[in-house]
Write an enzyme that holds these catalytic residues in place. Structure first.
Site, mmCIF file in Angstrom:
data_model
loop_
_atom_site.group_PDB
_atom_site.id
_atom_site.type_symbol
_atom_site.label_atom_id
_atom_site.label_comp_id
_atom_site.label_asym_id
_atom_site.label_seq_id
_atom_site.Cartn_x
_atom_site.Cartn_y
_atom_site.Cartn_z
ATOM 1 N N ARG A 107 -15.709 -12.897 33.664
ATOM 2 C CA ARG A 107 -14.478 -13.619 33.995
ATOM 3 C C ARG A 107 -14.181 -13.308 35.417
ATOM 4 N NH1 ARG A 107 -10.313 -16.383 33.209
ATOM 5 N NH2 ARG A 107 -8.405 -15.852 34.051
ATOM 6 N N VAL A 108 -13.727 -14.397 36.186
ATOM 7 C CA VAL A 108 -13.462 -14.156 37.562
ATOM 8 C C VAL A 108 -11.866 -14.409 37.598
ATOM 9 C CG1 VAL A 108 -15.591 -14.581 38.814
ATOM 10 C CG2 VAL A 108 -14.390 -16.401 38.061
ATOM 11 N N HIS A 109 -11.271 -13.213 37.672
ATOM 12 C CA HIS A 109 -9.723 -13.165 37.720
ATOM 13 C C HIS A 109 -8.810 -13.299 38.831
ATOM 14 C CE1 HIS A 109 -6.287 -12.773 34.776
ATOM 15 N NE2 HIS A 109 -5.853 -12.119 35.623
ATOM 16 N N ASP A 110 -8.014 -13.845 39.130
ATOM 17 C CA ASP A 110 -6.964 -14.060 40.279
ATOM 18 C C ASP A 110 -5.799 -13.336 39.849
ATOM 19 O OD1 ASP A 110 -8.936 -15.224 41.769
ATOM 20 O OD2 ASP A 110 -8.306 -17.303 41.339
ATOM 21 N N GLU A 111 -5.522 -12.447 40.651
ATOM 22 C CA GLU A 111 -4.447 -11.601 40.450
ATOM 23 C C GLU A 111 -2.943 -12.212 39.860
ATOM 24 O OE1 GLU A 111 -2.816 -9.677 44.039
ATOM 25 O OE2 GLU A 111 -1.730 -7.981 42.777
ATOM 26 N N ASP B 295 -2.872 -25.253 45.062
ATOM 27 C CA ASP B 295 -3.593 -24.077 45.081
ATOM 28 C C ASP B 295 -4.108 -23.858 46.353
ATOM 29 O OD1 ASP B 295 -5.572 -22.313 44.199
ATOM 30 O OD2 ASP B 295 -5.694 -23.240 42.286
ATOM 31 N N ARG C 197 -6.207 -20.879 46.896
ATOM 32 C CA ARG C 197 -7.115 -19.949 46.560
ATOM 33 C C ARG C 197 -8.451 -19.856 47.237
ATOM 34 N NH1 ARG C 197 -6.288 -19.171 40.376
ATOM 35 N NH2 ARG C 197 -5.923 -21.342 40.258
ATOM 36 N N LYS D 228 -13.368 -22.879 39.563
ATOM 37 C CA LYS D 228 -14.100 -21.883 39.628
ATOM 38 C C LYS D 228 -15.605 -22.064 39.197
ATOM 39 C CE LYS D 228 -10.433 -18.322 38.940
ATOM 40 N NZ LYS D 228 -9.760 -17.501 37.747
#
Ligand SMILES: [Zn+2]
Length: 436
Positions: free
Chosen positions: A260-264, A347, A349, A376
């Site tokens: 999983r690539v998770h953004d804060e 967005d 990011r 992503k």
């Protein structure tokens, strides 16, 4: 970058006040001056296979003649260090004693480390500096690691619940008797190779430098005056990778990888705020990563400090209010529009740089990608990393108030195995009233 030579000077303050003894900045040297190009600085040849030829990134302030990068270490904390120095608590010329700080687990180098366009937002040679840059260290160069690797145990209520409900087993190896998970943690500071960043954004390097300079209020003049300096250590948050199982297995495409690539999202991740799915998706990711490691595979959670889609928490909370106060109440149909009205963009990011960490860890194939984000997914696959399965968040983990976000994302093209709502059905997905 401006260097300040401090000395004890008598300063005559405003007329009529006393002469006072002050430790004041008496002399300011602009590193943007051409005479600040020193022969003692080691060139950085980004993408070189041999780290000695690649050269260490030196962004320490104490020996400015050795600097070969713009900015300084510790990401956003560089500003706190400045405050600490200003208060007198932190010695400006401190040289860290790095004895016993070496990585706990070795990995790499991988082919991706020396493809110049593959990794551009971090330094793949940022850990193990003794091994890679020992000769320079012996000569007295003040080189700081930008990557650190350690061991930890995670104690998480949702994981204990998964064990109690029989979804996850204690094996004494990955999951301990105390229901903790053993992991390897990798902390990564941002190190930007500007030509590569520009290339990935599809703009001229000079244009990128100019906009970075302008939008930070002129924080780093070298961006525009020192084109010979190609590397910037920006004052932004760092990234952390959590590895479940053997870290070197991440680079073996035959070993099953759950990622999983998770953004804060501080509100949900830490405080359990129920307006989004961030913490449930994160803990679900940890549970699945653990299960894969227990089966002989490997798990990976990468945590990026990109709060509120990199727009920050103030903007995020403003958007929450605008969503809930709009005519007709909070609705999935207007979710992205409201964000754009407040923030100027849906967005910010830039998932284009997200796969750099995956490439650093040698990832070539992700068997289970725990993410519904098309941005992503596209960033990962267009970077040459194969994705076998995409896994959406289980429906029963979605908080009621987060249905607005979830349905809006699915309608906007996020991955789902389920129904994608449109028209009235989408409009009718409503969130709580603001004061409820
Ligand atoms: Zn969230």
């Amino acid at each position: 970058m401006i260097f300040i030579n401090q000395s004890e000077t008598k300063m005559n303050k405003d007329k009529g006040t006393n002469m006072t003894e002050h430790k004041k900045a008496s002399h300011v040297v602009l590193t943007s001056h051409s005479n600040q190009i020193f022969k003692e600085s080691i060139p950085i040849n980004w993408g070189e296979k041999d780290p000695k030829k690649r050269g260490p990134v030196i962004a320490t302030i104490s020996e400015k003649e050795n600097r070969n990068a713009i900015g300084s270490h510790s990401g956003s904390y560089t500003v706190y260090r400045a405050l600490s120095i200003a208060s007198g608590a932190f010695p400006q010329d401190h040289k860290p004693d790095l004895h016993n700080t070496e990585v706990t687990n070795k990995f790499g180098p991988y082919d991706s480390w020396y493809e110049p366009d593959r990794i551009v937002s971090m330094d793949p040679w940022g850990a193990n500096i003794k091994e890679y840059f020992g000769e320079y260290l012996e000569k007295g160069y003040n080189i700081h690691p930008t990557v650190a690797v350690t061991q930890a145990r995670l104690s998480i209520p949702e994981i204990k619940e998964a064990i109690d409900k029989g979804r996850l087993q204690v094996d004494g190896k990955i999951v301990t008797q105390a229901k903790d998970i053993k992991v390897t943690k990798v902390a990564i500071e941002p190190v930007w190779f500007l030509p590569g960043m520009a290339k990935r954004l599809n703009i001229e390097e000079g244009e990128l430098r100019k906009i970075l300079f302008q939008e930070t209020g002129g924080m780093f003049p070298e961006l525009v005056t020192r084109p010979d300096l190609k590397v910037l250590l920006p004052p932004i948050g760092s990234t952390t990778a959590y590895i479940f199982g053997n870290i070197e297995d991440l680079a073996n495409p035959e070993v099953e990888l759950t990622c999983r690539v998770h953004d804060e999202c501080n509100g949900s991740d830490v405080f359990g705020s129920d307006i989004c799915t961030c913490r449930p998706y994160l803990t679900h990711g940890i549970e699945e990563a653990t299960k894969t490691a227990q089966k002989g595979g490997v798990g990976l959670i990468v945590y990026y400090r990109k709060e509120g889609r990199s727009l920050g928490e103030v903007t995020k909370f403003l958007v929450y209010n605008a969503r809930k106060r709009q005519e007709g109440g909070d609705s999935a149909a207007t979710y992205f529009h409201r964000t754009e009205c407040v923030a100027g963009v849906q967005d910010a990011r830039f998932q284009e740089f997200m796969p750099d960490v995956l490439n650093y860890l040698g990832v070539k194939r992700i068997h289970n990608l725990l993410s519904m984000s098309d941005m992503k997914y596209n960033a990962i696959t267009s970077n040459g990393i194969e994705v076998v399965n995409r896994v959406s968040i289980p429906e029963d983990l979605i908080p009621q108030d987060a249905m607005v976000e979830m349905e809006a994302k699915k309608a906007a093209g996020y991955f789902t195995e389920g129904e994608v709502k449109t028209g009235d059905k989408l409009t009718n997905v409503k969130g709580r009233e603001i004061e409820e």
